[in-house]
Design a protein around this motif. Structure first.
Motif, PDB file in Angstrom:
ATOM      1  N   SER A  25     -10.468  57.456  -5.380  1.00 47.96           N
ATOM      2  CA  SER A  25     -11.411  58.231  -6.171  1.00 47.96           C
ATOM      3  C   SER A  25     -11.688  59.557  -5.471  1.00 47.96           C
ATOM      4  CB  SER A  25     -12.717  57.452  -6.370  1.00 47.96           C
ATOM      5  OG  SER A  25     -13.326  57.176  -5.125  1.00 47.96           O
ATOM      6  N   GLY A  26     -12.259  60.506  -6.232  1.00 51.21           N
ATOM      7  CA  GLY A  26     -12.639  61.788  -5.648  1.00 51.21           C
ATOM      8  C   GLY A  26     -11.592  62.868  -5.737  1.00 51.21           C
ATOM      9  N   PHE A  27     -10.455  62.558  -6.336  1.00 52.01           N
ATOM     10  CA  PHE A  27      -9.420  63.578  -6.528  1.00 52.01           C
ATOM     11  C   PHE A  27      -8.567  63.173  -7.729  1.00 52.01           C
ATOM     12  CE2 PHE A  27      -5.624  61.400  -4.662  1.00 52.01           C
ATOM     13  CZ  PHE A  27      -6.250  60.305  -4.078  1.00 52.01           C
ATOM     14  N   THR A  28      -7.708  64.082  -8.161  1.00 56.29           N
ATOM     15  CA  THR A  28      -6.852  63.826  -9.317  1.00 56.29           C
ATOM     16  C   THR A  28      -5.666  62.987  -8.859  1.00 56.29           C
ATOM     17  OG1 THR A  28      -7.540  65.961 -10.240  1.00 56.29           O
ATOM     18  CG2 THR A  28      -5.641  64.866 -11.256  1.00 56.29           C
ATOM     19  N   PHE A  29      -5.876  61.702  -8.899  1.00 59.01           N
ATOM     20  CA  PHE A  29      -4.927  60.737  -8.321  1.00 59.01           C
ATOM     21  C   PHE A  29      -3.505  60.946  -8.842  1.00 59.01           C
ATOM     22  CE2 PHE A  29      -3.792  56.816  -6.315  1.00 59.01           C
ATOM     23  CZ  PHE A  29      -2.945  56.138  -7.175  1.00 59.01           C
ATOM     24  N   SER A  30      -3.370  61.157 -10.133  1.00 59.01           N
ATOM     25  CA  SER A  30      -2.040  61.225 -10.751  1.00 59.01           C
ATOM     26  C   SER A  30      -1.235  62.451 -10.316  1.00 59.01           C
ATOM     27  CB  SER A  30      -2.169  61.202 -12.267  1.00 59.01           C
ATOM     28  OG  SER A  30      -2.949  62.305 -12.712  1.00 59.01           O
ATOM     29  N   SER A  31      -1.872  63.379  -9.628  1.00 61.21           N
ATOM     30  CA  SER A  31      -1.180  64.597  -9.202  1.00 61.21           C
ATOM     31  C   SER A  31      -0.576  64.498  -7.807  1.00 61.21           C
ATOM     32  CB  SER A  31      -2.151  65.790  -9.223  1.00 61.21           C
ATOM     33  OG  SER A  31      -2.581  66.070 -10.534  1.00 61.21           O
ATOM     34  N   TYR A  32      -0.820  63.395  -7.121  1.00 58.68           N
ATOM     35  CA  TYR A  32      -0.442  63.322  -5.709  1.00 58.68           C
ATOM     36  C   TYR A  32       0.365  62.076  -5.373  1.00 58.68           C
ATOM     37  CZ  TYR A  32      -3.718  67.117  -5.124  1.00 58.68           C
ATOM     38  OH  TYR A  32      -4.359  68.322  -5.224  1.00 58.68           O
ATOM     39  N   ALA A  33       1.345  62.280  -4.490  1.00 51.81           N
ATOM     40  CA  ALA A  33       2.044  61.142  -3.920  1.00 51.81           C
ATOM     41  C   ALA A  33       1.064  60.312  -3.085  1.00 51.81           C
ATOM     42  CB  ALA A  33       3.192  61.628  -3.034  1.00 51.81           C
ATOM     43  N   MET A  34       1.404  59.049  -2.910  1.00 52.33           N
ATOM     44  CA  MET A  34       0.572  58.147  -2.107  1.00 52.33           C
ATOM     45  C   MET A  34       1.453  57.393  -1.123  1.00 52.33           C
ATOM     46  SD  MET A  34      -2.584  58.501  -3.033  1.00 52.33           S
ATOM     47  CE  MET A  34      -3.321  57.054  -2.271  1.00 52.33           C
TER      48      MET A  34
END
Length: 116
Positions: A25-34
């Protein structure tokens, strides 16, 4: 602010399976690799698996290739790590991380212990 909460760890016998989950949470998850990392007692933290932002590309450490699978659900803001054929050397605290957004942020992790 960014928050990553890992869960699903526990005690499992060699050869067993566990599924870890990380809620972001707290950021645009779908925009970033994990990524999933792990840190065994007395050792440095190491990269276990990486998944691209849309889940189309994955990378694994040689030590877990063929046994672990990373996946993500961008609708739920979660990234999972399915761990099969676990070995004692997989014992570690497992962490998820968003390298492109908050590389220095680490949650509390979840402990995986593989032992008979």
């Amino acid at each position: 602010q960014v928050q990553l909460v890992e869960s699903g760890g526990g005690l499992v016998q060699p050869g067993g399976s566990l599924r870890l989950s990380c809620a972001a949470s707290g950021f645009t998850f779908s925009s970033y690799a994990m990524r999933w990392y792990r840190q065994a007692p007395g050792k440095e933290r190491e990269l276990v698996a990486h998944i691209s932002s849309r889940g189309l590309s994955t990378i694994y450490a040689d030590s877990v290739k063929g046994r672990f699978t990373i996946s993500r659900d961008n609708a739920k803001n979660t990234v999972d790590l399915q761990m099969n054929s676990l070995k004692p050397e997989d014992t570690a605290v497992y962490y998820c991380n968003a390298p492109g957004y908050a590389p220095a942020y680490w949650g509390k992790g979840t402990l995986v212990t593989v032992s008979s």
